[in-house]
Motif scaffolding. Structure first.
Motif, short mmCIF file in Angstrom:
data_model
loop_
_atom_site.label_atom_id
_atom_site.label_comp_id
_atom_site.label_asym_id
_atom_site.label_seq_id
_atom_site.Cartn_x
_atom_site.Cartn_y
_atom_site.Cartn_z
N THR A 147 -20.42 5.29 3.46
CA THR A 147 -19.94 6.64 3.66
C THR A 147 -20.50 7.20 4.95
O THR A 147 -21.54 6.75 5.43
N GLN A 148 -19.77 8.17 5.49
CA GLN A 148 -20.27 8.88 6.67
C GLN A 148 -19.99 10.36 6.48
O GLN A 148 -18.84 10.76 6.32
N SER A 149 -21.05 11.13 6.47
CA SER A 149 -20.91 12.57 6.22
C SER A 149 -20.88 13.36 7.51
O SER A 149 -21.80 13.25 8.33
N SER A 150 -19.83 14.17 7.68
CA SER A 150 -19.78 15.10 8.81
C SER A 150 -20.04 16.50 8.28
O SER A 150 -19.20 17.06 7.57
N PHE A 151 -21.17 17.06 8.63
CA PHE A 151 -21.53 18.39 8.14
C PHE A 151 -20.85 19.46 8.98
O PHE A 151 -20.83 19.39 10.20
N VAL A 152 -20.29 20.42 8.29
CA VAL A 152 -19.55 21.47 8.99
C VAL A 152 -20.51 22.49 9.58
O VAL A 152 -21.30 23.11 8.86
N ILE A 153 -20.45 22.65 10.89
CA ILE A 153 -21.27 23.62 11.61
C ILE A 153 -20.58 24.97 11.60
O ILE A 153 -21.20 26.01 11.45
N ASN A 154 -19.27 24.94 11.74
CA ASN A 154 -18.51 26.19 11.81
C ASN A 154 -17.05 25.95 11.42
O ASN A 154 -16.45 24.97 11.83
N ASN A 165 -17.65 20.98 -1.18
CA ASN A 165 -18.26 22.31 -1.08
C ASN A 165 -19.41 22.44 -2.06
O ASN A 165 -19.19 22.42 -3.27
N VAL A 166 -20.60 22.59 -1.51
CA VAL A 166 -21.77 22.79 -2.37
C VAL A 166 -22.61 23.94 -1.81
O VAL A 166 -22.21 24.59 -0.84
N GLU A 167 -23.76 24.17 -2.43
CA GLU A 167 -24.59 25.32 -2.03
C GLU A 167 -25.38 25.04 -0.75
O GLU A 167 -25.39 25.85 0.17
N ASP A 168 -26.03 23.90 -0.70
CA ASP A 168 -26.87 23.60 0.45
C ASP A 168 -27.08 22.08 0.56
O ASP A 168 -26.53 21.30 -0.22
N MET A 169 -27.88 21.72 1.55
CA MET A 169 -28.12 20.30 1.79
C MET A 169 -28.76 19.62 0.58
O MET A 169 -28.44 18.49 0.24
N LYS A 170 -29.64 20.35 -0.06
CA LYS A 170 -30.32 19.81 -1.23
C LYS A 170 -29.30 19.44 -2.32
O LYS A 170 -29.36 18.34 -2.88
N LEU A 175 -8.08 33.62 -3.09
CA LEU A 175 -8.99 32.92 -2.19
C LEU A 175 -10.36 33.60 -2.22
O LEU A 175 -10.45 34.82 -2.30
N LEU A 176 -11.41 32.78 -2.12
CA LEU A 176 -12.76 33.32 -2.19
C LEU A 176 -13.49 33.20 -0.86
O LEU A 176 -13.18 32.34 -0.04
N ASP A 177 -14.46 34.07 -0.69
CA ASP A 177 -15.42 33.92 0.40
C ASP A 177 -16.51 32.99 -0.11
O ASP A 177 -17.33 33.37 -0.95
N LYS A 178 -16.52 31.77 0.40
CA LYS A 178 -17.45 30.76 -0.13
C LYS A 178 -18.91 31.18 0.01
O LYS A 178 -19.74 30.84 -0.82
N SER A 179 -19.20 31.94 1.06
CA SER A 179 -20.60 32.35 1.26
C SER A 179 -21.04 33.33 0.17
O SER A 179 -22.22 33.44 -0.13
N LYS A 180 -20.06 34.02 -0.43
CA LYS A 180 -20.41 34.99 -1.47
C LYS A 180 -20.63 34.34 -2.83
O LYS A 180 -21.08 34.98 -3.76
N VAL A 181 -20.25 33.08 -2.93
CA VAL A 181 -20.43 32.38 -4.21
C VAL A 181 -21.30 31.13 -4.02
O VAL A 181 -21.26 30.21 -4.84
N ASN A 182 -22.06 31.14 -2.93
CA ASN A 182 -23.01 30.04 -2.67
C ASN A 182 -22.36 28.67 -2.64
O ASN A 182 -22.89 27.71 -3.22
N ARG A 183 -21.25 28.61 -1.98
CA ARG A 183 -20.60 27.31 -1.81
C ARG A 183 -20.15 27.14 -0.36
O ARG A 183 -19.09 26.57 -0.10
N ASP A 184 -20.96 27.62 0.57
CA ASP A 184 -20.52 27.55 1.96
C ASP A 184 -21.17 26.42 2.74
O ASP A 184 -21.21 26.44 3.96
N PHE A 185 -21.70 25.46 2.02
CA PHE A 185 -22.15 24.24 2.69
C PHE A 185 -21.03 23.22 2.53
O PHE A 185 -20.80 22.71 1.44
N THR A 186 -20.31 22.98 3.61
CA THR A 186 -19.13 22.12 3.55
C THR A 186 -19.38 20.81 4.28
O THR A 186 -19.94 20.81 5.38
#
Lengths: 164, 164
Positions: A147-154, A123-128, A67-78
Motif C-alpha cells: 500500500t501507499q498512503s497519500s495524506f491530504v494536506i489540503n 476519513n478518520v480523526e487523526d494519524m493515530k 453534507l457535513l463539515d468533516k472538521s466538525k465531526v472529527n473526521r478531517d484526516f483524509t
DNA sequence: TAAATAATAGAATATTGTTCTAATTTTGAT
DNA sequence: ATCAAAATTAGAACAATATTCTATTATTTA
C-alpha cells in the motif's frame, strides 16, 4: 438507446437545457422550494415539479443527502490509499471488495488501472486512528500486496456533483 | 475548546447519540419528513426539528444536495489523476490551485504528501473527452511537471458521507 | 394537416414545516 | 444534595409548501 434482454428498450433520458439548469441547482442545494427553482428557470411550479419527478423516476437523480463539515465531526484526516493485490483472480478481487465495503472509514474505493489496483479515500480523526485502521482493519484483509498512503494536506476542491 | 482571537470562544459542538443517528439518516436521505426522523429516533417532531436546525446553525451540516447517476448524464468516465509540480513556491501552488478550481471536469482535488503533489478526480464522458481535457485544459496549466492517470475500472464504493 | 401526446399554468387541496406555549429535563453553582 | 437557570422536549396552532387536479398550450408523429 440501450437494448437489455429481449426486446426491452431503455431509452437514455434526453435532458434539455432546462433540465440541465435544474440539475445544476439541485446539486448545489436540493432544499430550496419548488417556487424558487421555478423562478430561476422562469417556469411554473408545476412544470418544475414534474421535471424533478421525471429526473427521479428515470434515475438521473439517485438521491438527496446532507453534507457535513468533516472538521466538525472529527473526521478531517483524509488519506488516499493506493493498494496493490497479490493475486488478481476473480475470487480474490471480489473478496477484497466485499471486505472493503464493510469498512466504515472508507468513503470511496475505486478499482483502477495503472500502477496500483485500488485507490481508497479514508476519513478518520487523526494519524493515530489511521495507523490503528491500517493495522487492525485494512492490512488484515487477505491478498493485499503493498500500500501507499497519500495524506491530504489540503482539500482544494471536494464536491460530489458533476458538471453536465 | 478553541480560542480564536481575543476572548472569542468557539466550542466544538458536542454530538450525542441521537445527533449521530440523525446525521447518519440525513447523510443517507435528507428528504424524509421531520416526522419520519422523529419516529426513527423516538422523539417528537419539534425535538428533531430543533436538532437539525442546531446542526445547521453550528455548521455540522453544510448543505443538502442531489446526487446523480453519472452514467445517465454521460459523465461516467472517471479518472484519478496524479500531478507533480515543477516548482513548489507559494505563488506557483496558489496559481495552480486557482486554475484547477476553474475546471468543471474536476470534482475533487487534494494537495497530498508523498509521491505526487496533487490527486484529482475527473469526470468526463469518455476517453476521447479525457484526452481533450488533458491536452487543452489540464496540461495547459503552467508548472505541471508530470502526471499519471489512473482510469477507474469500477466504483466499488463512492459516497460523500462520513461515518461518525 | 390533424390527431395524439406531452408539457405547462393556475387553482384547489393535502401535507409538512415552523412557531408557540407549557412542561420536563439537564446543567451548574452554592 | 438543593435550588435556580438554561436547555430540551412534546403537543397544539399556524403558515408555508408540496402535491394533485383541470384546463390550456405546445410538441410530436402519422
Amino acid at each position: 438507446m440501450l437494448y437489455i434482454g429481449f426486446n426491452r428498450k431503455i431509452f437514455m433520458m434526453e435532458l434539455d437545457a432546462l433540465d440541465k439548469q435544474l440539475v445544476a441547482l439541485l446539486q448545489e442545494d436540493c432544499k430550496k422550494t419548488t417556487k424558487q427553482y421555478a423562478d430561476a428557470l422562469q417556469l411554473s411550479k408545476t412544470a418544475v415539479y414534474e421535471r424533478i419527478r421525471r429526473l427521479e423516476r428515470t434515475g438521473v437523480i439517485t438521491g438527496y443527502v446532507a453534507l457535513l463539515d468533516k472538521s466538525k465531526v472529527n473526521r478531517d484526516f483524509t488519506v488516499l490509499c493506493h493498494i496493490r493485490l497479490v493475486q488478481h483472480t476473480k475470487e480474490n478481487v471480489l473478496r477484497f471488495e466485499r471486505e472493503i465495503l464493510k469498512l466504515e472509514e472508507v468513503s470511496e474505493c475505486f478499482h483502477v488501472g495503472g500502477d496500483y489496483d485500488y485507490i481508497l479515500k479514508i476519513n478518520v480523526e487523526d494519524m493515530k486512528s489511521y495507523r490503528e485502521f491500517m493495522i487492525t482493519k485494512l492490512t488484515a484483509i487477505n491478498n493485499i500486496g503493498n500500500t501507499q498512503s497519500s495524506f491530504v494536506i489540503n482539500e482544494v476542491k471536494n464536491t460530489p456533483s458533476v458538471h453536465i
